[in-house]
Write a protein that holds these residues in place. Structure first.
Motif, PDB file in Angstrom:
ATOM      1  N   ALA A  37       0.887  -0.838  -0.040  1.00 20.53           N
ATOM      2  CA  ALA A  37      -0.025   0.151   0.037  1.00 20.53           C
ATOM      3  C   ALA A  37       0.880   1.839   0.122  1.00 20.53           C
ATOM      4  O   ALA A  37       0.602   2.177  -0.666  1.00 20.53           O
ATOM      5  N   LEU A  38       1.760   1.430   1.092  1.00 19.31           N
ATOM      6  CA  LEU A  38       2.813   2.307   1.020  1.00 19.31           C
ATOM      7  C   LEU A  38       3.533   2.080  -0.685  1.00 19.31           C
ATOM      8  O   LEU A  38       3.596   3.815  -1.126  1.00 19.31           O
ATOM      9  N   PHE A  39       4.414   1.782  -1.391  1.00 14.51           N
ATOM     10  CA  PHE A  39       4.492   1.450  -2.341  1.00 14.51           C
ATOM     11  C   PHE A  39       3.601   2.083  -3.438  1.00 14.51           C
ATOM     12  O   PHE A  39       4.161   2.859  -4.386  1.00 14.51           O
ATOM     13  N   ARG A  40       2.437   2.176  -3.410  1.00 14.97           N
ATOM     14  CA  ARG A  40       1.389   1.465  -4.100  1.00 14.97           C
ATOM     15  C   ARG A  40       1.687   3.631  -4.337  1.00 14.97           C
ATOM     16  O   ARG A  40       1.022   4.101  -5.397  1.00 14.97           O
ATOM     17  N   ALA A  41       1.478   4.081  -2.900  1.00 13.03           N
ATOM     18  CA  ALA A  41       1.477   5.642  -2.590  1.00 13.03           C
ATOM     19  C   ALA A  41       2.366   6.378  -3.090  1.00 13.03           C
ATOM     20  O   ALA A  41       2.235   7.137  -3.149  1.00 13.03           O
ATOM     21  N   ASP A  42       3.209   6.066  -3.183  1.00 17.70           N
ATOM     22  CA  ASP A  42       4.901   6.197  -3.817  1.00 17.70           C
ATOM     23  C   ASP A  42       5.574   7.270  -3.164  1.00 17.70           C
ATOM     24  O   ASP A  42       6.430   7.128  -2.681  1.00 17.70           O
ATOM     25  N   GLU A  43       5.078   8.489  -2.783  1.00 15.91           N
ATOM     26  CA  GLU A  43       4.990   9.498  -1.163  1.00 15.91           C
ATOM     27  C   GLU A  43       6.263   8.887  -0.402  1.00 15.91           C
ATOM     28  O   GLU A  43       7.146   9.610   0.089  1.00 15.91           O
ATOM     29  N   PRO A  44       4.798   7.806   0.571  1.00 15.40           N
ATOM     30  CA  PRO A  44       5.026   7.515   1.607  1.00 15.40           C
ATOM     31  C   PRO A  44       6.229   6.992   1.641  1.00 15.40           C
ATOM     32  O   PRO A  44       6.727   6.951   2.331  1.00 15.40           O
ATOM     33  N   TRP A  45       6.079   6.195   0.357  1.00 14.43           N
ATOM     34  CA  TRP A  45       7.792   5.108   0.939  1.00 14.43           C
ATOM     35  C   TRP A  45       8.286   5.991  -0.071  1.00 14.43           C
ATOM     36  O   TRP A  45       9.690   5.638   0.826  1.00 14.43           O
ATOM     37  N   ARG A  46       8.948   6.872  -0.678  1.00  6.72           N
ATOM     38  CA  ARG A  46       9.919   7.549  -1.084  1.00  6.72           C
ATOM     39  C   ARG A  46      10.389   8.285   0.048  1.00  6.72           C
ATOM     40  O   ARG A  46      11.623   8.230   0.434  1.00  6.72           O
ATOM     41  N   GLN A  47       9.653   8.830   1.102  1.00  5.69           N
ATOM     42  CA  GLN A  47       9.728   9.410   2.140  1.00  5.69           C
ATOM     43  C   GLN A  47      10.887   8.630   3.484  1.00  5.69           C
ATOM     44  O   GLN A  47      11.041   8.673   4.486  1.00  5.69           O
ATOM     45  N   LEU A  48      10.217   6.964   3.687  1.00  2.00           N
ATOM     46  CA  LEU A  48      10.358   5.975   4.367  1.00  2.00           C
ATOM     47  C   LEU A  48      11.750   5.435   4.050  1.00  2.00           C
ATOM     48  O   LEU A  48      12.527   5.793   4.202  1.00  2.00           O
ATOM     49  N   GLN A  49      12.408   5.857   2.579  1.00  2.00           N
ATOM     50  CA  GLN A  49      13.361   5.829   2.413  1.00  2.00           C
ATOM     51  C   GLN A  49      14.222   6.706   2.242  1.00  2.00           C
ATOM     52  O   GLN A  49      15.538   6.371   2.770  1.00  2.00           O
ATOM     53  N   HIS A  50      13.790   7.843   2.466  1.00  2.00           N
ATOM     54  CA  HIS A  50      14.955   8.933   2.473  1.00  2.00           C
ATOM     55  C   HIS A  50      15.300   9.629   4.271  1.00  2.00           C
ATOM     56  O   HIS A  50      16.239   9.545   4.271  1.00  2.00           O
ATOM     57  N   ALA A  51      14.195   9.423   4.918  1.00  2.00           N
ATOM     58  CA  ALA A  51      14.508   8.477   6.338  1.00  2.00           C
ATOM     59  C   ALA A  51      15.641   7.624   6.967  1.00  2.00           C
ATOM     60  O   ALA A  51      16.031   8.122   7.463  1.00  2.00           O
ATOM     61  N   GLY A  52      15.253   6.523   6.655  1.00  2.00           N
ATOM     62  CA  GLY A  52      16.076   5.403   6.761  1.00  2.00           C
ATOM     63  C   GLY A  52      18.122   5.921   5.938  1.00  2.00           C
ATOM     64  O   GLY A  52      18.622   5.672   6.530  1.00  2.00           O
ATOM     65  N   MET A  53      17.438   6.467   5.089  1.00  2.00           N
ATOM     66  CA  MET A  53      19.350   6.669   4.496  1.00  2.00           C
ATOM     67  C   MET A  53      19.544   7.952   4.903  1.00  2.00           C
ATOM     68  O   MET A  53      21.116   8.627   5.101  1.00  2.00           O
ATOM     69  N   ALA A  54      18.623   9.156   5.413  1.00  2.00           N
ATOM     70  CA  ALA A  54      19.649   9.881   6.682  1.00  2.00           C
ATOM     71  C   ALA A  54      20.101   9.251   8.089  1.00  2.00           C
ATOM     72  O   ALA A  54      20.920  10.033   8.561  1.00  2.00           O
ATOM     73  N   LYS A  55      20.050   8.046   8.700  1.00  2.00           N
ATOM     74  CA  LYS A  55      20.555   7.452   9.524  1.00  2.00           C
ATOM     75  C   LYS A  55      21.682   7.523   9.635  1.00  2.00           C
ATOM     76  O   LYS A  55      22.424   7.015   8.582  1.00  2.00           O
ATOM     77  N   ASP A  56      22.678   7.753  10.302  1.00  2.00           N
ATOM     78  CA  ASP A  56      23.937   7.170  10.656  1.00  2.00           C
ATOM     79  C   ASP A  56      24.126   5.721  11.105  1.00  2.00           C
ATOM     80  O   ASP A  56      24.122   5.903  12.837  1.00  2.00           O
ATOM     81  N   HIS A  57      24.572   4.690  10.535  1.00  2.00           N
ATOM     82  CA  HIS A  57      24.658   4.185  11.758  1.00  2.00           C
ATOM     83  C   HIS A  57      25.866   3.226  10.909  1.00  2.00           C
ATOM     84  O   HIS A  57      26.828   2.093  11.322  1.00  2.00           O
ATOM     85  N   SER A  58      27.211   4.169  10.892  1.00  2.00           N
ATOM     86  CA  SER A  58      28.461   3.737  10.729  1.00  2.00           C
ATOM     87  C   SER A  58      28.863   3.638  12.395  1.00  2.00           C
ATOM     88  O   SER A  58      28.277   3.905  13.451  1.00  2.00           O
ATOM     89  N   TRP A  59      30.225   3.433  12.748  1.00  2.00           N
ATOM     90  CA  TRP A  59      30.828   2.808  13.510  1.00  2.00           C
ATOM     91  C   TRP A  59      30.805   3.435  14.377  1.00  2.00           C
ATOM     92  O   TRP A  59      31.943   3.193  15.721  1.00  2.00           O
TER      93      TRP A  59
END
Length: 491
Positions: A450-472
């Motif tokens: 459902a989120l994937f079909r809605a497109d914008e919420p999916w991109r929001q998830l992608q952007h939020a995840g990529m903004a996280k810093d999980h480096s060492w």
């Protein structure tokens, strides 16, 4: 025992990438020493001298030889070079015929455990203890010994016998693997007889080598805060929850990091097209390339699901297999990379043969393909029954791939569920489900669709995840604080 100079840390483990790796332990131990050095520690690594590790480490030199309990070991010294992303880390390899074998660190080429694994790793622990105490490497002695998983469980126990010793930290990467030794084999380890007690290493008539670390280390850590709490319960404690509750004051969780130079979609040489958080078009190119590579229909509208990991019950592979017929009624495709139990391997081969345009399976482990899957799939499945930390979901976040995870251990610590409130505030990074069942997994995938079909919420998830810093870097700071507390404390 306060130490004003850079603390000398010896990390001991059975594997470390890029020298040798069978799973997440290798990734963690391969990256942590360099992060600690960047944080100001004199961190060094000791491993058994497997043939693969010897071949991977250039410029090795023998620096010491010693007889330990009837075995002669040779200590080699080298470096993981500065040209490698892990940085220039001093590495010691413990050479012995016990480690000069084909296969991986624990099994032969047929996938069978070496019958003398307990003796092999007991020998390694004795050599690592001698190194830490300044008895092998000239002009170097550890302030802290940081041992990892059951293969090094005897190391804190052996150090506890010394009057002047380094402080010790023992990290549990997966409590389910305990290094059990039948009573009939225990005498061959030449351990103190007083360790044959339930307050020490005895465990239901056997020895559990992991107890050496849990009982005798100054501090015990796990690889996520939630897992540190979970293992004190009967559900996740694998029979050791009582002991872990007893040691609760010394127990804590420090979340793993990832090597953000190796796992970087903007520079990853394995990918068809580079991309980053602000330029996601390259991710679509990687999706099409992965679909073509795996023999799937090239379909931008299909939600492409991936799973990368060991095919064992812990990882919830049966949940995926049980859900697969109903999953394929949705507009999804599935790609799996992994090796493990034969029944799962056979079932996945059969599923791929029955629906080759919708399901793809590759057995074994292929590092470059793992990178291409992370970049090419839309969502990553991690339906684990338990998960101490998990790295694959961290790689997914880094690659703009939405993780669909069971809310346990490090998965719950690192993935923010896409609830309406979390989506509205921009905090959501993935989809979580609670129950270890095919029905719960299906419901989570339906939410993803459902989120994937809605497109914008999916991109929001992608952007939020990529903004996280999980480096060492953050993890290294937490370990440095732990080390400092030990060194500044009494004793």
């Amino acid at each position: 025992m306060a130490v004003s100079r850079h603390p000398r840390i010896l990390l001991a483990a059975s594997e470390a990438w890029p020298l040798i790796k069978t799973g997440g332990l290798g990734d963690v131990v391969g990256a942590l020493p360099a992060a600690l050095r960047n944080a100001g520690a004199d961190a060094r690594l000791v491993l058994p001298a497997y043939p693969a590790a010897m071949a991977a480490l250039a410029g090795l030199e023998p620096i010491a030889e010693s007889a330990l309990y009837g075995s002669t070991v040779t200590l080699f010294e080298g470096h993981i070079g500065a040209e490698h992303p892990a940085g220039r880390v001093p590495v010691y390899l413990v050479g012995s015929p016990a480690f000069d074998r084909p296969g991986n660190p624990y099994q032969d080429n047929a996938g069978q455990d070496w019958p003398d694994n307990a003796r092999r790793f007991a020998l390694f622990c004795r050599a690592a203890a001698a190194l830490a105490l300044g008895r092998l490497a000239p002009n170097w002695r550890a302030d802290i010994v940081h041992a990892h998983d059951w293969q090094t469980g005897l190391l804190p126990a052996l150090l506890s016998l010394e009057t002047r010793r380094p402080r010790s930290v023992f990290t549990i990467h997966n409590l389910a693997y305990q290094g059990l030794v039948p009573a009939s084999d225990a005498d061959a380890l030449s351990l103190p007889p007083e360790w044959w007690r339930y307050q020490a290493l005895e465990f239901h008539g056997q020895l559990a080598l992991i107890k050496g670390g849990i009982v005798y280390a100054d501090r015990v850590t796990t690889v996520s805060p939630r897992y540190a709490r979970e293992i004190t319960t009967p559900e996740f404690g694998c029979g050791l929850d009582g002991l872990l509750r007893h040691r609760a004051a010394a127990l804590s969780g420090i979340l793993n990091g990832i090597d953000s130079t190796v796992w970087n979609p903007s520079t990853d040489p394995a990918l068809s097209a580079p991309y980053d958080r602000n330029h996601l078009a390259g991710k679509q190119a990687n999706k099409a390339a992965l679909q073509a590579e795996m023999g799937l229909a090239v379909d931008t509208d299909a939600l492409l699901l991936g799973l990368v990991g060991r095919l064992v019950a812990q990882k919830g592979i049966d949940l995926l297999l049980d859900a697969l017929p109903r999953l394929l009624a949705m507009p999804v495709q599935v790609v799996v990379l992994g090796s493990g139990e034969a029944t799962y391997v056979q079932a996945l081969h059969a599923a791929a043969a029955a629906a080759p345009s919708r399901v793809a399976f590759r057995t074994g482990y292929d590092e470059a393909l793992a990178h291409r899957i992370q970049a090419g799939v839309d969502a990553l499945l991690v339906p684990s029954r338990f998960e101490p930390c998990g790295l694959t979901q961290l790689y997914a976040l880094r690659y703009g791939t939405v993780p669909i995870v069971r809310a346990v251990g490090g998965l719950a610590d690192t993935v923010v569920n896409a609830t309406p409130r979390a989506l509205a505030t921009g905090r959501a990074t993935g989809i979580r489900f609670q129950t270890a069942s095919a029905a719960a997994l299906l419901e989570a995938v339906e939410r993803a669709c459902a989120l994937f079909r809605a497109d914008e919420p999916w991109r929001q998830l992608q952007h939020a995840g990529m903004a996280k810093d999980h480096s060492w870097a953050a993890s290294a700071r937490a370990y440095m604080a732990l080390y400092r507390a030990l060194l500044d404390g009494p004793g």
